[in-house]
Design an enzyme around this catalytic site. Structure first.
Site, short mmCIF file in Angstrom:
data_model
loop_
_atom_site.label_atom_id
_atom_site.label_comp_id
_atom_site.label_asym_id
_atom_site.label_seq_id
_atom_site.Cartn_x
_atom_site.Cartn_y
_atom_site.Cartn_z
N CYS A 39 -14.84 49.38 59.22
CA CYS A 39 -15.37 48.10 59.65
C CYS A 39 -14.73 46.98 58.85
CB CYS A 39 -16.87 48.07 59.44
SG CYS A 39 -17.30 48.41 57.74
N GLU A 90 -12.63 45.14 69.50
CA GLU A 90 -12.39 45.86 68.24
C GLU A 90 -11.59 47.12 68.61
OE1 GLU A 90 -15.81 47.80 66.42
OE2 GLU A 90 -14.95 47.54 64.43
N LYS A 127 -30.45 60.00 61.08
CA LYS A 127 -29.71 60.56 62.21
C LYS A 127 -28.23 60.25 61.98
CE LYS A 127 -27.98 59.32 65.90
NZ LYS A 127 -26.74 60.12 65.83
N PHE A 179 -19.63 57.36 62.58
CA PHE A 179 -18.78 58.49 62.23
C PHE A 179 -17.77 58.19 61.12
CE2 PHE A 179 -15.70 56.22 64.73
CZ PHE A 179 -14.49 56.60 64.18
P1 NAD Z 1 -21.39 53.97 67.40
O1 NAD Z 1 -22.13 52.71 67.63
O2 NAD Z 1 -20.75 54.64 68.55
O3 NAD Z 1 -22.37 55.05 66.75
C1 NAD Z 1 -23.21 54.74 65.66
C2 NAD Z 1 -24.53 55.48 65.81
O4 NAD Z 1 -25.22 55.00 66.96
C3 NAD Z 1 -24.35 56.97 66.01
O5 NAD Z 1 -25.30 57.64 65.23
C4 NAD Z 1 -24.56 57.16 67.50
O6 NAD Z 1 -25.13 58.40 67.79
C5 NAD Z 1 -25.46 56.03 67.90
N1 NAD Z 1 -25.16 55.48 69.22
C6 NAD Z 1 -23.94 55.37 69.82
N2 NAD Z 1 -24.05 54.77 71.02
C7 NAD Z 1 -25.34 54.48 71.20
C8 NAD Z 1 -26.08 53.86 72.26
N3 NAD Z 1 -25.50 53.41 73.36
N4 NAD Z 1 -27.40 53.73 72.10
C9 NAD Z 1 -28.02 54.16 70.99
N5 NAD Z 1 -27.36 54.77 69.97
C10 NAD Z 1 -26.05 54.93 70.06
O7 NAD Z 1 -20.34 53.68 66.25
P2 NAD Z 1 -19.21 54.66 65.69
O8 NAD Z 1 -18.12 54.75 66.68
O9 NAD Z 1 -19.80 55.89 65.16
O10 NAD Z 1 -18.72 53.82 64.42
C11 NAD Z 1 -17.74 52.83 64.50
C12 NAD Z 1 -18.33 51.44 64.58
O11 NAD Z 1 -19.14 51.19 63.44
C13 NAD Z 1 -17.29 50.33 64.56
O12 NAD Z 1 -17.65 49.35 65.49
C14 NAD Z 1 -17.35 49.80 63.13
O13 NAD Z 1 -16.90 48.49 62.96
C15 NAD Z 1 -18.79 49.94 62.84
N6 NAD Z 1 -19.06 49.99 61.41
C16 NAD Z 1 -19.59 48.87 60.81
C17 NAD Z 1 -19.83 48.87 59.44
C18 NAD Z 1 -20.40 47.67 58.76
O14 NAD Z 1 -20.83 47.76 57.62
N7 NAD Z 1 -20.42 46.55 59.43
C19 NAD Z 1 -19.54 50.01 58.68
C20 NAD Z 1 -19.00 51.12 59.33
C21 NAD Z 1 -18.79 51.09 60.70
#
Ligand code: NAD
Length: 509
Positions: free
Chosen positions: A303, A402, A195, A171
């Protein structure tokens, strides 16, 4: 409800874009070149994080709808893989122009759904645009190599597309992260199922519409919404060859395991706990500004946020100024004049972050600046948390997890060695920065820190699971496989006087 300006933008965007709503309507799937209503009975409601106004309802895509997206991508691949590289380059060039033209529209959608400031939202689009620009160089990037093995024999390598690929995004960067994968997957000749995050899919749907306007054939890009069921369908579908994921560790580990077990190529960028080490000789002004920006910018929902600072020796005297500067950051709705950061994504995220701050208090940490309970004029219902600074130690929960909010953990170390050992003991081990004016100190840090990304007088990075990076040359490698052809066209006079290659076993000469 929305403030007058937000409402005006929401009305304008909702009337001008086909796939998305900012006024309480339904978000559509984009399948085979058409924006389609889902027939699901499960909808995820999406609220403006500053006011809790309903913006849109996002479908939990049905199995049949998902299957039709894979079918469309599969069918489109058969012709897209054979399209000329110049046609694919033309698509990237057109998309680049359209994104620039629509920068403000995309950024406004991000402010509405995600909550970040308008300036930050434009940065979000710009970072994605830069990947589109990289993709414009695809004719050069895709060039193969040729080796003349011997007289009459050549070995040639070419980079061929994988097939149907999928991308699952988080997000926090609703334009940038979809754009890490869309342009490179497509110009290399693949088709893609995206997605986006169910919390802010608006920008991704607008980008899909721009791709169509840029001349992309139906089915090459498809957007499906949903949560875990859609993600699991992606990770297990036999026709999907590669999965790109950016998001949290928990989801990422699950996706990495499931998709690799199902034979897919996977790249996964995960969560982070990035440390900055401040040495006594650092340029104080620059270091404090960089730290505050990196810790609190975008409400800490990056991130590459710096979430821990280790003050070494007499650098500890910078602390009062750090607190003073952080306390002055203006928190407000993203379109408001002077807003430096906005709300966090959901009331649940706010409660989680406040819970982690409270845990620090219970576990013996010291709250030096407390952003809980902050009142933002005009936005009593927003998910706001002010800048927070906590003195904590490594065994506390707020250090181990985090936080993903505008919270900076401060720790002290007596020496650089002690600071390095703290950073290296952290299980995330993603990125680390040092602020110093000494070359030898910077060099020692750079060589001894066990992290993928190092910043020297700049805050940083991102974390990563898998073999190949997302953008640049790594992106091209991820989205292609090497095909090698060895050909022997023996000339009439071959081997007459012992020249030329012998292909007889057991040895090649
Ligand atoms: P999230 O893991 O909750 O969601 C990411 C995606 O995965 C979404 O599309 C969601 O629908 C899906 N998802 C969520 N939970 C899931 C599950 N249990 N099983 C399968 N799919 C699932 O992450 P978020 O809250 O949207 O984003 C924030 C996180 O992303 C933070 O941890 C951040 O550090 C990380 N991030 C990392 C980078 C990088 O380049 N390393 C960049 C941006 C964000």
């Amino acid at each position: 409800g929305l403030n007058a300006y937000s409402l005006e933008r929401a009305e304008q965007l909702s009337s001008q874009w086909k796939g998305t709503s900012f006024l309480g309507g339904n978000a559509k799937n984009f399948i085979d070149g058409a924006f389609k209503d889902s027939s699901t009975d499960k909808w995820i409601e999406l609220y403006d994080p500053s006011t809790q106004t309903l913006l849109s309802k996002v479908p939990e895509t049905t199995t049949e709808e998902f299957e039709s997206a894979v079918e469309a991508a599969s069918k489109a691949f058969q012709s897209w893989k054979n399209s000329s590289v110049l046609k694919r380059q033309r698509f990237a060039l057109e998309l680049q122009a359209l994104i620039r033209e629509n920068m403000d529209n995309l950024a406004a959608a991000i402010v509405l759904e995600q909550g970040k400031t308008f300036a930050d939202a434009k940065g979000d689009v710009l970072r994605g645009l830069q990947v589109v620009e990289t993709a414009c160089a695809i004719p050069t990037a895709l060039m193969g190599e040729k080796l003349e093995v011997s007289k009459d024999m050549d070995t040639e390598t070419r980079k061929v597309p994988l097939g149907v690929c999928a991308s699952i995004s988080p997000f926090n960067f609703p334009a940038m992260i979809p754009l890490w994968t869309i342009p490179l997957a497509i110009v290399t000749g693949n088709t893609l199922i995206l997605k986006p995050s169910e919390r802010d899919p608006g920008a991704a749907l607008m980008i899909a519409e721009l791709c169509q306007r840029a001349g992309l054939p139906d089915g090459v890009l498809n957007v499906v919404h949903g949560t875990v069921p859609t993600v699991n369908a992606i990770c297990t579908h036999p026709k999907i060859k590669a999965v790109s994921f950016v998001g949290s560790n928990r989801a990422g580990q699950h996706i990495y395991d499931l998709a690799t077990k199902n034979g897919k190529r996977v790249q996964a960028n995960l969560g982070a706990k990035n440390h900055a080490v401040v040495m006594p000789d650092a340029n104080k002004d620059q270091a404090l500004n960089a730290l505050i920006g990196a810790a609190c910018g975008a409400a800490g929902q990056r991130c590459m946020a710096i979430s821990v600072v280790v003050l070494v020796g007499t650098a500890q005297k910078f602390l009062p100024d750090l607190i003073e500067r952080a306390s002055k950051l203006k928190v407000s709705q993203g379109f408001e004049e002077g807003a430096e950061f906005g709300p966090v994504t959901t009331p649940a995220a706010k409660a989680r972050i406040e819970g982690l701050i409270a845990s620090a208090e219970k576990e013996g940490g010291k709250i030096l600046l407390d952003g809980r309970g902050i009142q933002v004029p005009g936005y009593p219902d927003g998910n706001f948390i002010g800048a927070t600074i906590i003195e904590a130690s490594t065994e506390m929960t707020c250090y181990k997890e985090e936080i993903f909010g505008p919270v900076l953990i401060v720790m002290n170390a007596n020496t650089l060695d002690e600071a390095i050992s703290t950073v290296n003991s952290n299980p995330y081990g993603n990125g680390a920065a040092i602020f110093t004016q000494s070359g030898p100190i910077a060099r020692k840090f750079e060589t001894q820190i066990e992290a993928g990304q190092i910043g020297i007088n700049v805050p940083i990075p991102a974390s990563f699971l898998g073999d190949i990076n997302f953008y640049g040359k790594g992106g091209i490698s991820f989205y292609t496989q090497i095909k090698t052809t060895t050909s022997l066209w023996r000339s009439a006079d071959a081997n007459v006087d012992g020249e030329g290659v012998s292909v007889n076993m057991p040895t090649m000469k």
